[in-house]
Design an enzyme around this catalytic site. Structure first.
Site, PDB file in Angstrom:
ATOM      1  N   THR A  75      11.720 -21.059 -15.329  1.00 29.17           N
ATOM      2  CA  THR A  75      12.183 -19.721 -15.624  1.00 29.17           C
ATOM      3  C   THR A  75      11.115 -19.232 -16.568  1.00 29.17           C
ATOM      4  OG1 THR A  75      14.474 -20.335 -15.404  1.00 29.17           O
ATOM      5  CG2 THR A  75      14.061 -18.521 -16.902  1.00 29.17           C
TER       6      THR A  75
ATOM      7  N   ASP B 133      23.276 -22.172  -9.320  1.00 30.70           N
ATOM      8  CA  ASP B 133      23.872 -21.979 -10.647  1.00 30.70           C
ATOM      9  C   ASP B 133      25.383 -21.757 -10.568  1.00 30.70           C
ATOM     10  OD1 ASP B 133      21.774 -22.421 -12.337  1.00 30.70           O
ATOM     11  OD2 ASP B 133      21.264 -20.332 -12.655  1.00 30.70           O
TER      12      ASP B 133
ATOM     13  N   SER C  41      22.292 -19.532 -18.173  1.00 34.31           N
ATOM     14  CA  SER C  41      22.093 -19.931 -19.574  1.00 34.31           C
ATOM     15  C   SER C  41      21.022 -19.080 -20.234  1.00 34.31           C
ATOM     16  CB  SER C  41      21.654 -21.398 -19.648  1.00 34.31           C
ATOM     17  OG  SER C  41      22.621 -22.226 -19.062  1.00 34.31           O
TER      18      SER C  41
ATOM     19  N   GLY D 223      14.407 -23.169 -19.244  1.00 37.50           N
ATOM     20  CA  GLY D 223      14.835 -24.554 -19.455  1.00 37.50           C
ATOM     21  C   GLY D 223      16.259 -24.875 -19.057  1.00 37.50           C
TER      22      GLY D 223
HETATM   23  O1  DON Z   1      20.051 -18.834 -15.138  1.00 35.84           O
HETATM   24  C1  DON Z   1      19.932 -19.999 -15.480  1.00 35.84           C
HETATM   25  O2  DON Z   1      20.509 -20.472 -16.424  1.00 35.84           O
HETATM   26  C2  DON Z   1      18.986 -20.890 -14.701  1.00 35.84           C
HETATM   27  N1  DON Z   1      18.848 -20.405 -13.368  1.00 35.84           N
HETATM   28  C3  DON Z   1      17.693 -20.959 -15.420  1.00 35.84           C
HETATM   29  C4  DON Z   1      16.715 -21.859 -14.743  1.00 35.84           C
HETATM   30  C5  DON Z   1      15.694 -22.373 -15.645  1.00 35.84           C
HETATM   31  O3  DON Z   1      15.659 -22.080 -16.809  1.00 35.84           O
HETATM   32  C6  DON Z   1      14.738 -23.311 -15.076  1.00 35.84           C
HETATM   33  N2  DON Z   1      13.695 -23.538 -16.017  1.00 35.84           N
HETATM   34  N3  DON Z   1      13.100 -24.058 -16.697  1.00 35.84           N
END
Ligand code: DON
Length: 577
Positions: free
Chosen positions: A385, A427, A457, A477
């Site tokens: 992300t 998710d 998150s 993360g």
């Molecule tokens: O929205 C979320 O919480 C997740 N899809 C975020 C994914 C993520 O942070 C992956 N990365 N490092």
């Protein structure tokens, strides 16, 4: 090239470097490297995972644009220069503070397509079909990024779409030089893209994997970005690009329809607001769990003097883990899309509730999380992300986190568009009490429903004090986003660190289940670890070598100076003037 990159990072004054940066951006292709040092300025600042994307934001401010113009330019540029997480095929959240002190948030999270249903990832016996919610066309939610970025620009930007999208189009059309980080990332993901010809084509030159030093052009993505630049949201959600997305869905068993695309809308939501030791904390509310959990944990911690305990002390770490354990248990039970479920937000963020919830805290003893799950070390799948922070001279601040979920999302590029599709559907809680790829548990509140947004998150956050700007932060993360953001805030507020130290210090994370302490290599000294074990903490899981926790590209405003820092765990740069 390496010697050029290190010379660039170290040479001259910040303003000389900025001039050099713009010269490089305006000539054909770009050859830039990261610099982890803090950058100081009064005119404006962008800190992101991509040097070119940060520079694109600053280019807007230099043309008279504000922090929103800069944020939109940076986000579109990230879709080109940081393809594993920057995106137009995914979604995100933005928190914006105006010079007046007002804070607003825009939810441009993906939505489940109309044909999605609760058990879509289960076989006939009710078991989860491995990989379906991550590595298939069914993994994608309806993308929200384009609508979100254009909505931000139209409502609070000052420059035209054409100007703001120009850097992204330039990077896609003229190309830029692949650096070592990107070459390594592309090498790692290649086997998982093998089944998708358009993905392999996008990330190749004449069929060969891109190497560092190669100039990479993305003609299909340039065409798509131009369609958006010309026609606005219709350039993506309708017309040729939408036709190609739907054709790919129909070819490969996906369910996103023309109607899903056309009807997508980002949503203005009330920011989550809490206070901590006289600071105001503004963050993202549901469908993100980030803001609510950060405020809840700060409320639990506020009555304890963390600063006096000392950074990294066993007492402070124990206190934080115990707060995290309780907050993440609430996340699993209560949080989901507020348009579909009642989220007891006021309760979760209430200071009295936090004290009641924390009343069984024992300073000497770890609480049992049920001990069901042993800690699992990092999985082969790399997760990405990206978060960036922006501030302009007027005090306008933008905190924006965006994602495809996994690194390169579903790994599927829609032929002819250059668009990588997200795999955000993972998710959702694909089955109650089943872990997702971040080992996060979910229940009814986060079950799949048509048109619903999956729980996130992501925690783009802004901190102010006495109505003055203090901090813009956030992180990628997965589940660790929330605790990374928390640690940056505590490092600034309680430990009075510089911004470089606040984002650099080693991190740890606990999320209730599994009952394990995930940590960076040097997070705990040997005697701190012994002291934590003596309190009953178990399952210490070290992050993989070379993989840190989070990437908190942040900005601190102190003594009238804007200080930007790129998290040293990964590539990118803070650029300011
Ligand atoms: O929205 C979320 O919480 C997740 N899809 C975020 C994914 C993520 O942070 C992956 N990365 N490092």
């Amino acid at each position: 090239m390496l010697s050029f990159e290190s010379k660039f990072a170290k040479s001259g004054t910040p303003s000389m470097r900025l001039k050099l940066l713009f010269c490089l951006i305006l000539i054909s292709v770009e050859v830039l490297a990261a610099s982890p040092e803090a950058v100081y300025g009064r005119g404006g600042m962008v800190s992101s995972r991509s040097t070119l994307a940060s520079a694109a934001g600053i280019e807007m401010m230099k043309q008279g644009g504000n922090a929103v113009d800069a944020a939109v330019a940076t986000a579109f540029a990230l879709a080109v220069t940081y393809p594993s997480a920057g995106n137009i095929g995914g979604g995100g959240f933005a928190v914006i503070r105006f010079p007046s002190g007002e804070v607003i948030t825009l939810d441009h999270r993906e939505k489940a397509p109309a044909k999605a249903h609760r058990d879509m990832y289960l076989d006939k016996d009710g078991n989860v079909i491995e990989g379906l919610s991550r590595n298939s066309l069914l993994a994608s939610g309806v993308p929200g990024s384009v609508d979100g970025l254009l909505t931000l620009l139209e409502t609070h930007g000052t420059l035209s779409r054409k100007v703001v999208m120009a850097p992204a189009i330039r990077f896609a059309e003229k190309g830029f030089v692949i650096n070592w980080y990107m070459a390594r990332s592309l090498g790692r993901v290649r086997p998982r893209m093998a089944a998708h010809a358009a993905s392999i084509e996008k990330f190749s030159i004449a069929g060969e994997l891109l190497q560092d030093g190669d100039v990479w052009r993305q003609p299909d993505l340039a065409k798509t970005l131009k369609a958006i630049s010309r026609h606005g949201r219709k350039g993506f959600y309708e017309g040729k690009v939408a036709d190609l997305i739907v054709a790919e869905m129909e070819r490969g068993g996906g369910i996103i329809s023309h109607e899903d695309l056309k009807s997508y809308e980002s949503v203005w939501r009330q920011p989550v607001h809490g206070t901590y030791r006289g600071y105001d904390i503004w963050s993202m509310g549901p469908p993100s769990s980030g803001g609510a959990l950060i405020v809840q944990m700060l409320n639990m911690l506020e009555v304890h003097d963390i600063g006096a305990m000392g950074w990294g002390s066993a007492d402070a770490v124990h206190l934080m883990i115990e707060a995290e354990r309780r907050a993440y248990a609430d996340r699993a039970e209560h949080l989901g899309d507020p348009d579909f479920v009642d989220v007891p937000l006021a309760m979760l963020m209430d200071k009295n509730y936090a004290q009641t919830r924390f009343s069984d805290f024992d300073a000497d003893k770890a609480t049992d999380s049920n001990n069901i799950y042993p800690g699992k070390a990092g999985k082969a799948e790399s997760l990405e992300t990206t978060h960036f922070s922006v501030m302009d001279a007027s005090g306008m601040m933008v905190s924006l986190t965006t994602t495809l979920n996994s690194s390169y999302g579903s790994k599927i590029v829609v032929p002819g568009t250059g668009i990588l599709l997200n795999n955000e559907m993972d998710d959702f809680s694909v089955k109650p009490n089943t872990e997702n790829q971040f080992q996060l548990m979910g229940r009814e509140a986060n079950a799949v429903e048509p048109g619903k947004r999956m729980l996130s998150s992501m925690s783009p956050t802004i901190v102010t004090k006495d109505n003055q700007p203090v901090l813009v932060t956030g992180s990628p993360g997965g589940g660790t986003i929330i605790t990374t953001t928390l640690q940056v805030i505590l490092n600034i507020v309680d430990h009075k660190m510089t911004i470089e130290d606040a984002v650099s210090m080693p991190r740890f994370h606990h999320q209730w289940k599994p009952n394990s302490i995930f940590h960076e290599r040097f997070a705990f000294s040997p005697d701190t670890k012994l002291a934590l074990e003596a309190k009953g903490h178990i399952n210490f899981v070290e992050s993989k070598w070379g993989r840190g926790i989070g990437d908190a590209n942040s900005i601190l405003y102190r003594d009238g100076v804007i200080q930007g820092v790129k998290d040293p765990r990964a590539d990118g740069t803070a650029v300011g003037f």
